[in-house]
Design a protein around this motif. Structure first.
Motif, PDB file in Angstrom:
ATOM      1  N   ALA A  25       0.650  -1.413  -0.080  1.00 44.36           N
ATOM      2  CA  ALA A  25       0.050  -0.068  -0.035  1.00 44.36           C
ATOM      3  C   ALA A  25       0.847   1.389   0.001  1.00 44.36           C
ATOM      4  O   ALA A  25       0.454   2.310  -0.637  1.00 44.36           O
ATOM      5  CB  ALA A  25      -0.861   0.040   1.387  1.00 44.36           C
ATOM      6  N   LEU A  26       2.027   1.169   0.685  1.00 44.54           N
ATOM      7  CA  LEU A  26       2.867   2.281   0.723  1.00 44.54           C
ATOM      8  C   LEU A  26       3.806   2.644  -0.358  1.00 44.54           C
ATOM      9  O   LEU A  26       4.486   3.500  -0.707  1.00 44.54           O
ATOM     10  CB  LEU A  26       3.599   2.253   2.236  1.00 44.54           C
ATOM     11  CG  LEU A  26       3.260   2.526   3.406  1.00 44.54           C
ATOM     12  CD1 LEU A  26       3.993   2.237   4.631  1.00 44.54           C
ATOM     13  CD2 LEU A  26       2.618   3.989   3.514  1.00 44.54           C
ATOM     14  N   TYR A  29       0.114   3.310  -3.504  1.00 46.15           N
ATOM     15  CA  TYR A  29      -0.825   4.785  -3.496  1.00 46.15           C
ATOM     16  C   TYR A  29       0.194   6.092  -3.452  1.00 46.15           C
ATOM     17  O   TYR A  29      -0.135   6.879  -4.091  1.00 46.15           O
ATOM     18  CB  TYR A  29      -1.380   4.781  -2.121  1.00 46.15           C
ATOM     19  CG  TYR A  29      -2.563   3.859  -2.047  1.00 46.15           C
ATOM     20  CD1 TYR A  29      -3.721   4.027  -2.848  1.00 46.15           C
ATOM     21  CD2 TYR A  29      -2.615   2.605  -1.418  1.00 46.15           C
ATOM     22  CE1 TYR A  29      -4.812   3.134  -3.116  1.00 46.15           C
ATOM     23  CE2 TYR A  29      -3.501   1.880  -1.592  1.00 46.15           C
ATOM     24  CZ  TYR A  29      -4.882   1.869  -2.243  1.00 46.15           C
ATOM     25  OH  TYR A  29      -5.537   1.205  -2.495  1.00 46.15           O
ATOM     26  N   PRO A  30       1.507   5.938  -2.896  1.00 49.22           N
ATOM     27  CA  PRO A  30       2.279   7.127  -3.502  1.00 49.22           C
ATOM     28  C   PRO A  30       2.664   7.054  -5.022  1.00 49.22           C
ATOM     29  O   PRO A  30       2.747   8.233  -5.513  1.00 49.22           O
ATOM     30  CB  PRO A  30       3.535   6.787  -2.578  1.00 49.22           C
ATOM     31  CG  PRO A  30       3.226   5.959  -1.282  1.00 49.22           C
ATOM     32  CD  PRO A  30       2.019   4.950  -2.014  1.00 49.22           C
ATOM     33  N   ILE A  32       0.303   6.107  -7.290  1.00 51.88           N
ATOM     34  CA  ILE A  32      -0.722   6.818  -7.919  1.00 51.88           C
ATOM     35  C   ILE A  32      -0.732   8.246  -7.691  1.00 51.88           C
ATOM     36  O   ILE A  32      -1.072   8.895  -8.772  1.00 51.88           O
ATOM     37  CB  ILE A  32      -1.977   6.243  -7.310  1.00 51.88           C
ATOM     38  CG1 ILE A  32      -1.822   4.711  -7.564  1.00 51.88           C
ATOM     39  CG2 ILE A  32      -3.034   6.863  -7.926  1.00 51.88           C
ATOM     40  CD1 ILE A  32      -2.301   4.263  -8.792  1.00 51.88           C
TER      41      ILE A  32
END
Lengths: 373, 257
Positions: A25-26, A29-30, A32
């Motif tokens: 996730a880390l 999402y960064p 994106i």
């Protein structure tokens, strides 16, 4: 699920959070978020492509010598002979204007002809003036031969050719542009990205979540995620730059797909090394004003001295000792070896070791100086 | 490690925090009872946010001890993190991500599964699902903040000045949501500059100044204490407001930012 109407049960069993899911996730999402950021996109993709487009055009257009020809004077066999010279670019115009351009150094010569008398003016201080004279003379010789009915001259020159690589500027420039984009993403992207996260409290908010990483080091998962996001971005950049270079400007990959994959791998290594420099700066500064000069201090000398736009051959030897050992120089050298010669790992080893040495040094400094707040 | 399931949910004992030569928090002690809404009041620079961030494991204490839900904030920081919800003073989200993406990211960080739309619906943000955090109004941002704080169903949430900068309607709306959260059994610890807010929401208060707690009690007890000194409002419609208590305790002089 997730109905908040259900009162919280403080005795609820909790698993230790999955750190791999957190890392994913880390990173995702960064990434994106970065892709939506205009600046990232411009510096990462658009600028290098614009540069490549410009260099691609240079490769086709500036090969010749520009010579003015006074309008309406040259015609017939002389003009035809001059037109046939592959290295002459004829610029028509009136005499006064052409002579002005000649004095300004924008033209290498001015030709005027009336009947059989051909006059050529050259710029005395230009190194090209001899070449111009040679080309014009050659065009006149051919016209003379044809005029005297000689179709098979007694003395003829035959030129043999070896199948060499076309040494065009794009083939030199493109690996440098991959390096430029990679360095920008690694330094400017990391520094301003992390500073923004610091200032906007995003980082603090992430620290309030139970993500303690694959190691015990505080916040390493967050940094690792940032690094992976930038790695993905650089892979994308390199792929796009190479694709545009190959498809639109005939950039030559020595060994096709294998060369492509090798250049991608090299970009990944390059990013990992340069990320270390980004972390040093981001870890030591708290705002853009102090970070910006540092980021420029790291990137500017390398943009100029590491053979991004021109070869380091042009520098005196004492400058080369410095220039050739910069991390980006190692990177660019390796990229050009891969692109042009499909160099083997052993041949690349000196560059790779040089790059890795810088990387180890950068991470050592970063790990000792990094401050989160 | 034995957990105490009853009694205060937060114990702060002799807490100190020093930055260089500046004493931000000067040996404070208090408890927060399970299920109550506890307010920390004080002028800027009083040490409210530092106290809050130590309870949130974001800063380490220089001295004293803090336990949250039975766990020490230093020794068991990671356990504490998974049991608390944290709302920081200002925007703390990637501005380039949509609300749904942000909720999914935080769900992954807490390793839980959530339905983002259900959560957004509860906080009247359903039609903003695909909106970037940056494009929300102040009230919507704070509602989303609260939503993200509650994502993993924490026992305790910390709200740092949740209504600062909001218009009265947005403020009343957020008060409703905070009351709802409290009614579900979640302990709420909040800081505020607004006395009306403290009066409306808080079961108990601590007033801080210069790093020390200078008064604690329920709003009513604090009012009675003030009235007992003989204080009366010049124009009497209400005997006193909490704002009077605040100024009585902390003085009238203007503070730096």
């Amino acid at each position: 699920m997730s109905e908040f109407a259900i009162a919280h049960n403080s005795g609820m069993r909790r698993r230790s959070p999955s750190q791999l899911r957190a890392l994913a996730a880390l990173s995702y999402y960064p990434f994106i978020a970065m892709m939506r950021n205009v600046a990232t996109f411009a510096f990462g993709l658009i600028f290098p492509i614009v540069f490549i487009a410009v260099f691609g055009l240079i490769g086709g257009g500036i090969g010749g010598i520009r010579v003015g020809i006074v309008s309406g004077t040259a015609s017939g066999p002389v003009k035809e002979g001059l037109d046939r010279m592959p290295n002459l670019i004829l610029v028509p115009g009136d005499r006064a204007e052409l002579e002005r351009q000649l004095r300004l150094g924008n033209l290498e010569g001015v030709i005027a002809a009336s009947g059989g008398a051909v006059s050529l003016e050259v710029n005395a201080s230009s190194q090209q003036s001899g070449m111009v004279q040679l080309f014009v003379q050659s065009a006149l010789d051919q016209a003379n031969l044809r005029a005297s009915g000689v179709s098979s001259p007694t003395y003829a020159l035959s030129v043999g050719q070896v199948e060499g690589r076309r040494g065009r500027y794009i083939d030199f420039a493109l690996p440098g542009q991959v390096g430029l984009a990679m360095l920008s993403t690694a330094i400017f992207g990391t520094v301003f990205g992390l500073l923004y996260l610091k200032k906007s409290l995003v980082l603090k908010r992430l620290f309030a979540t139970p993500v303690h990483g694959l190691t015990i080091v505080h916040g390493l998962t967050i940094l690792l995620g940032q690094g992976l996001a930038r790695l993905a971005l650089v892979m994308l950049q390199t792929a796009v730059i190479l694709a545009v270079g190959v498809l639109a400007f005939g950039f030559q990959l020595a060994n096709g797909w294998i060369t492509f994959v090798a250049m991608m791998a090299m970009s990944a290594l390059g990013l990992i090394v340069f990320l270390g420099f980004g972390l040093i700066i981001a870890g030591r500064t708290n705002d853009e004003n102090s970070a910006s000069p540092l980021a420029n201090l790291v990137t500017m000398p390398q943009f100029l001295l590491s053979g991004v736009f021109f070869s380091t051959d042009v520098f005196p030897s004492w400058v080369r000792i410095f220039a050739d050992n910069l991390p980006l120089s190692y990177f660019n050298t390796a990229m050009r070896q891969i692109a042009a010669e499909s160099a083997s790992f052993t041949e690349l080893l000196p560059s790779i070791l040089g790059l890795c040495a810088w990387g180890v040094a950068a991470y050592l400094v970063a790990s000792r100086t990094f401050k989160w707040v | 490690m034995t957990r105490v399931a009853t009694g205060p949910i937060i114990r702060v004992d002799g807490l100190r925090k020093v930055f260089g030569s500046v004493i931000a928090v000067d040996g404070i002690s208090f408890v927060v009872e399970r299920g109550e809404t506890f307010g920390i009041l004080g002028p800027n620079g009083a040490g409210k946010t530092t106290t809050l961030e130590i309870m949130e494991t974001l800063q380490k204490p220089s001295g004293g001890s803090v336990s949250v839900d039975g766990f020490d904030v230093v020794a068991d920081a990671w356990t504490v993190k998974s049991r608390i919800g944290v709302q920081l003073q200002s925007a703390a989200f990637y501005p380039e991500l949509t609300l749904v993406q942000l909720l999914k990211m935080f769900a992954a960080l807490y390793d839980i599964r959530v339905d983002p739309l259900t959560i957004l619906r509860r906080f009247q943000l359903e039609e903003k699902a695909k909106t970037f955090y940056d494009k929300l109004s102040g009230g919507q941002k704070q509602r989303f903040n609260l939503a993200s704080t509650l994502l993993h169903r924490p026992s305790i949430i910390f709200l740092d000045e949740p209504t600062t900068g909001l218009d009265p309607q947005a403020r009343i709306n957020l008060w409703e949501l905070i009351r709802e959260v409290r009614s579900e059994g979640v302990t709420v610890v909040m800081t505020t500059h607004y006395m009306e807010e403290a009066e409306q929401l808080c079961d108990r208060l601590a007033i801080m100044d210069h790093g020390q707690i200078i008064a604690t009690g329920t709003p009513q007890v604090l009012l009675d204490e003030l009235l007992a000194t003989g204080f009366r409002k010049p124009v009497i419609r209400q005997d006193a407001t909490l704002e009077d208590v605040f100024l009585w305790k902390t003085g009238h002089s203007l503070r730096d930012e």
